[in-house]
Design a protein around this motif. Structure first.
Motif, PDB file in Angstrom:
ATOM      1  N   THR A  66      -3.144 -21.067 -17.795  1.00 23.83           N
ATOM      2  CA  THR A  66      -4.478 -20.549 -17.517  1.00 23.83           C
ATOM      3  C   THR A  66      -4.457 -19.624 -16.307  1.00 23.83           C
ATOM      4  O   THR A  66      -3.879 -19.964 -15.269  1.00 23.83           O
ATOM      5  N   SER A  67      -5.082 -18.462 -16.420  1.00 29.85           N
ATOM      6  CA  SER A  67      -5.150 -17.543 -15.286  1.00 29.85           C
ATOM      7  C   SER A  67      -6.116 -18.075 -14.227  1.00 29.85           C
ATOM      8  O   SER A  67      -7.250 -18.473 -14.537  1.00 29.85           O
ATOM      9  N   ASN A  68      -5.672 -18.050 -12.988  1.00 27.35           N
ATOM     10  CA  ASN A  68      -6.487 -18.512 -11.861  1.00 27.35           C
ATOM     11  C   ASN A  68      -6.854 -17.386 -10.903  1.00 27.35           C
ATOM     12  O   ASN A  68      -7.307 -17.655  -9.787  1.00 27.35           O
ATOM     13  N   THR A  69      -6.699 -16.150 -11.326  1.00 24.86           N
ATOM     14  CA  THR A  69      -6.982 -15.030 -10.434  1.00 24.86           C
ATOM     15  C   THR A  69      -8.424 -15.069  -9.948  1.00 24.86           C
ATOM     16  O   THR A  69      -8.696 -14.937  -8.738  1.00 24.86           O
ATOM     17  N   THR A 100      -1.480 -16.773 -11.480  1.00 25.61           N
ATOM     18  CA  THR A 100      -2.482 -15.898 -10.881  1.00 25.61           C
ATOM     19  C   THR A 100      -1.952 -14.483 -10.740  1.00 25.61           C
ATOM     20  O   THR A 100      -0.746 -14.262 -10.593  1.00 25.61           O
ATOM     21  N   GLY A 101      -2.880 -13.542 -10.786  1.00 28.66           N
ATOM     22  CA  GLY A 101      -2.589 -12.180 -10.393  1.00 28.66           C
ATOM     23  C   GLY A 101      -2.874 -12.001  -8.919  1.00 28.66           C
ATOM     24  O   GLY A 101      -3.036 -12.967  -8.171  1.00 28.66           O
ATOM     25  N   SER A 102      -2.962 -10.764  -8.483  1.00 23.57           N
ATOM     26  CA  SER A 102      -3.176 -10.446  -7.084  1.00 23.57           C
ATOM     27  C   SER A 102      -4.540 -10.938  -6.607  1.00 23.57           C
ATOM     28  O   SER A 102      -5.539 -10.837  -7.321  1.00 23.57           O
ATOM     29  N   PHE A 103      -4.582 -11.476  -5.378  1.00 26.11           N
ATOM     30  CA  PHE A 103      -5.870 -11.812  -4.759  1.00 26.11           C
ATOM     31  C   PHE A 103      -5.787 -11.546  -3.265  1.00 26.11           C
ATOM     32  O   PHE A 103      -4.706 -11.556  -2.666  1.00 26.11           O
ATOM     33  N   ASN A 104      -6.946 -11.308  -2.647  1.00 29.08           N
ATOM     34  CA  ASN A 104      -7.036 -10.937  -1.238  1.00 29.08           C
ATOM     35  C   ASN A 104      -7.390 -12.136  -0.377  1.00 29.08           C
ATOM     36  O   ASN A 104      -8.185 -12.995  -0.776  1.00 29.08           O
ATOM     37  N   LEU A 105      -6.857 -12.164   0.825  1.00 31.08           N
ATOM     38  CA  LEU A 105      -7.206 -13.187   1.803  1.00 31.08           C
ATOM     39  C   LEU A 105      -8.327 -12.700   2.711  1.00 31.08           C
ATOM     40  O   LEU A 105      -8.779 -11.561   2.613  1.00 31.08           O
ATOM     41  N   GLU A 127      -4.191  -7.767 -14.128  1.00 30.42           N
ATOM     42  CA  GLU A 127      -4.565  -8.637 -13.012  1.00 30.42           C
ATOM     43  C   GLU A 127      -3.965  -8.164 -11.691  1.00 30.42           C
ATOM     44  O   GLU A 127      -4.004  -8.897 -10.690  1.00 30.42           O
ATOM     45  N   TRP A 128      -3.457  -6.951 -11.680  1.00 31.08           N
ATOM     46  CA  TRP A 128      -2.852  -6.380 -10.485  1.00 31.08           C
ATOM     47  C   TRP A 128      -3.526  -5.034 -10.182  1.00 31.08           C
ATOM     48  O   TRP A 128      -3.230  -4.033 -10.826  1.00 31.08           O
ATOM     49  N   PRO A 129      -4.402  -4.957  -9.190  1.00 32.20           N
ATOM     50  CA  PRO A 129      -5.052  -3.673  -8.881  1.00 32.20           C
ATOM     51  C   PRO A 129      -4.059  -2.632  -8.369  1.00 32.20           C
ATOM     52  O   PRO A 129      -3.010  -2.964  -7.810  1.00 32.20           O
ATOM     53  N   ALA A 130      -4.409  -1.377  -8.551  1.00 37.07           N
ATOM     54  CA  ALA A 130      -3.614  -0.274  -8.012  1.00 37.07           C
ATOM     55  C   ALA A 130      -4.126   0.087  -6.632  1.00 37.07           C
ATOM     56  O   ALA A 130      -5.333   0.036  -6.352  1.00 37.07           O
ATOM     57  N   LEU A 131      -3.202   0.455  -5.745  1.00 35.59           N
ATOM     58  CA  LEU A 131      -3.534   0.864  -4.387  1.00 35.59           C
ATOM     59  C   LEU A 131      -2.944   2.244  -4.118  1.00 35.59           C
ATOM     60  O   LEU A 131      -1.933   2.621  -4.709  1.00 35.59           O
ATOM     61  N   PRO A 132      -3.546   3.000  -3.194  1.00 37.25           N
ATOM     62  CA  PRO A 132      -2.942   4.285  -2.816  1.00 37.25           C
ATOM     63  C   PRO A 132      -1.675   4.056  -2.010  1.00 37.25           C
ATOM     64  O   PRO A 132      -1.431   2.953  -1.503  1.00 37.25           O
ATOM     65  N   ALA A 149      -0.935  -3.716  -5.971  1.00 32.49           N
ATOM     66  CA  ALA A 149      -1.261  -4.647  -4.894  1.00 32.49           C
ATOM     67  C   ALA A 149      -0.330  -5.851  -4.932  1.00 32.49           C
ATOM     68  O   ALA A 149       0.093  -6.304  -5.999  1.00 32.49           O
ATOM     69  N   SER A 150      -0.018  -6.388  -3.778  1.00 28.60           N
ATOM     70  CA  SER A 150       0.848  -7.556  -3.700  1.00 28.60           C
ATOM     71  C   SER A 150       0.145  -8.787  -4.260  1.00 28.60           C
ATOM     72  O   SER A 150      -1.079  -8.823  -4.384  1.00 28.60           O
ATOM     73  N   LEU A 151       0.951  -9.803  -4.588  1.00 25.98           N
ATOM     74  CA  LEU A 151       0.368 -11.027  -5.129  1.00 25.98           C
ATOM     75  C   LEU A 151      -0.630 -11.616  -4.146  1.00 25.98           C
ATOM     76  O   LEU A 151      -1.782 -11.910  -4.502  1.00 25.98           O
ATOM     77  N   ILE A 152      -0.220 -11.795  -2.900  1.00 28.09           N
ATOM     78  CA  ILE A 152      -1.121 -12.241  -1.837  1.00 28.09           C
ATOM     79  C   ILE A 152      -1.283 -11.069  -0.886  1.00 28.09           C
ATOM     80  O   ILE A 152      -0.307 -10.596  -0.290  1.00 28.09           O
ATOM     81  N   PHE A 153      -2.506 -10.593  -0.729  1.00 30.88           N
ATOM     82  CA  PHE A 153      -2.759  -9.328  -0.034  1.00 30.88           C
ATOM     83  C   PHE A 153      -3.920  -9.498   0.939  1.00 30.88           C
ATOM     84  O   PHE A 153      -4.776 -10.363   0.771  1.00 30.88           O
ATOM     85  N   GLY A 154      -3.941  -8.668   1.964  1.00 32.98           N
ATOM     86  CA  GLY A 154      -5.076  -8.636   2.878  1.00 32.98           C
ATOM     87  C   GLY A 154      -4.954  -7.463   3.820  1.00 32.98           C
ATOM     88  O   GLY A 154      -3.838  -7.008   4.124  1.00 32.98           O
ATOM     89  N   THR A 155      -6.072  -6.949   4.297  1.00 29.18           N
ATOM     90  CA  THR A 155      -6.066  -5.838   5.240  1.00 29.18           C
ATOM     91  C   THR A 155      -7.180  -6.013   6.244  1.00 29.18           C
ATOM     92  O   THR A 155      -8.229  -6.599   5.941  1.00 29.18           O
TER      93      THR A 155
END
Length: 486
Positions: A66-69, A100-105, A127-132, A149-155
């Motif tokens: 099951t996807s948990n994204t 899970t796909g990518s998600f932000n912290l 489930e993986w967004p594109a980033l510049p 985008a990385s699996l676990i990402f944040g900015t």
């Protein structure tokens, strides 16, 4: 352990298998598939984060299918409302296999993986967004148009902790490696963990497996601690660098075990004209007690993308086994900037192609816009107290014509050669420096003297920062979790 090894090199497999058995016997591939919250979980001790929640409270299902994204992102978004209140919140991932796909912290936040928790990276690209591209790179590394985008990402975050009881993050990278090898990528592959423009970052007590590309990438960050990671990827997997501090200040990397298809640690700061313009160095970096296995790459690489500069790097108590080189400096005309004030001591190396390696013609430019007149300054490179066995070649040190690498100091080095070692042990061009008590003797450009290569006595600020340890869960008979309360 077979998935982490290079099937084309059975002699490497034997070495790595033995090291894995001896060194990380406590690490096992997690296979629990329960989505139920364990009844032994009680509340988290109050000196971790005041507020806590389990991923199951947001619909998470740990069955590996099951996807948990959406569950992860919903949990983080909800908990982010507590960002500045009483130290924020912790999201607990219990035993299970959580696809899970990518998600932000978010800020003031801890992601905690139980010892039997496995985050499985989805292979569904939707489930993986594109980033510049990163501004200091100007393009993606695999493809010019951008990156995934990385699996676990944040900015733009503050006070972020990613930790656990040696829980596992599995990037399932073979999907991306195959696309890379076939030339099918439209965007640069994702990393496992990437935090950008963030302060007070801590990543510790985790096992990272099979990243699609780099494993841990703090970029434009400050006050970073990375500790106690076991990082494993096949030794023939493309670009699976272990830890890549990139345009970061005040960083501590320690007590990590890395098996990689690329550099175990790669210190970076931007690429050619984009890195020069962005102008953010990596500095005040401490690396200690690292064990590396990487037959085709370096234990620690400085560059090749170093166009914002690299300075004040301190590495000590480094072990490498069946690795291409100890510390390698990689640069080229067009990089500009500098690598200076590098201090390395107490390296123990076994079965190496090179002990010392400096490359002034690395090439690999982002585009045709780089300035070949932008020459890097390589100065103040210090190595001391190095023991190496079964070495093919002591050193390959190549500066740049008209741009010598200067201030090289090498002292107290004992190198035992392999049975089929090179006849010429020191290959030196366009360098300047001194050696002392080095066996076999160095080249004429590094004459013997009485130098005692320095290592700084002062402490970096990051050495006095304590880990934000989230204490082990209180085991109790109470099966009711500490529900998140607004």
């Amino acid at each position: 352990m077979a998935p982490f090894l290079n099937s084309k090199a059975p002699h490497v497999n034997g070495i790595i298998s033995g090291i894995l058995i001896m060194t990380i016997g406590l690490m096992s591939i997690k296979s629990g598939e329960s989505s139920e919250m364990p009844s032994t979980f009680g509340r988290i001790q109050s000196n971790c984060r005041k507020h806590s929640a389990f991923i199951t409270e947001y619909g998470g299902v740990g069955d590996g299918v099951t996807s948990n994204t959406e569950a992860f992102q919903s949990a983080v978004d909800n908990l982010s409302q507590l960002a500045a209140e009483d130290g924020g919140a912790v999201l607990i991932v219990p035993a299970g296999r959580w696809l899970t796909g990518s998600f932000n912290l978010t800020s003031h936040f801890t992601l905690y993986l139980d010892e039997d928790a496995v985050l499985l990276a989805s292979q569904d690209e939707s489930e993986w967004p594109a980033l510049p591209p990163l501004p200091s790179y100007g393009r993606g590394r695999d493809a010019p148009s951008g990156r995934v985008a990385s699996l676990i990402f944040g900015t733009d975050l503050t006070d972020v902790v990613i930790t656990g009881a040696n829980g596992t993050i599995d990037g399932q990278g073979d999907y991306w490696w195959n696309k890379f090898k076939k030339g099918e990528l439209q965007l640069t592959r994702p990393y496992l963990i990437e935090l950008m423009f963030s302060d007070h970052v801590q990543i510790f007590n985790l096992t990272l497996l099979n990243s699609p590309s780099w494993n841990v990438h703090p970029v434009y960050c400050s006050n970073v601690i990375i500790k106690g990671l076991t990082i494993l990827a096949p030794t023939n997997s493309p670009n699976t660098d272990g830890i890549n501090p990139d345009s970061c200040t005040n960083v501590r990397i320690e007590d990590c075990f890395i098996v990689s298809g690329d550099d175990c640690i790669a210190v970076k700061s931007g690429w050619d004209e984009y890195g020069i313009q962005f102008g953010m160095p990596t500095q005040q970096l401490l690396i200690r007690r690292i064990t590396c296995i990487s037959p085709d790459s370096a234990t620690i690489a400085l560059g090749s993308e170093m166009s914002g500069g690299i300075r004040d790097v301190r590495a000590e108590d480094i072990t490498a086994i069946h690795t291409e080189s100890g510390v390698r400096i990689k640069t080229a005309p067009g990089r500009g900037a500098y690598v200076r004030d590098i201090f390395v001591r107490r390296m123990n190396l076994q079965t190496m192609k090179y002990v010392f390696w400096m490359t002034g013609n690395y090439g690999s430019h982002p585009d045709d816009g780089y300035d070949p007149r932008a020459l890097p300054i390589i100065d103040g490179i210090n190595y001391s107290d190095v023991t190496a066995e079964n070495v093919t070649m002591a050193a390959n040190l190549a500066g740049i014509d008209g741009d010598k690498f200067t201030g090289i100091c090498i002292s107290n080095v004992s190198i035992a050669l392999a049975e089929k070692a090179k006849k010429v042990q020191w290959n030196c061009t366009d360098i300047q420096g001194v050696t002392s008590n080095v066996t076999p003797p160095a080249c004429n450009l590094l004459p013997e003297g009485d130098a005692d290569c320095p290592f700084p006595d002062d402490r970096l600020p990051i050495e006095d920062v304590q880990l934000k340890t989230c204490p082990s869960f209180i085991r109790s008979t109470d099966s009711t979790p500490n529900k998140f309360q607004m």
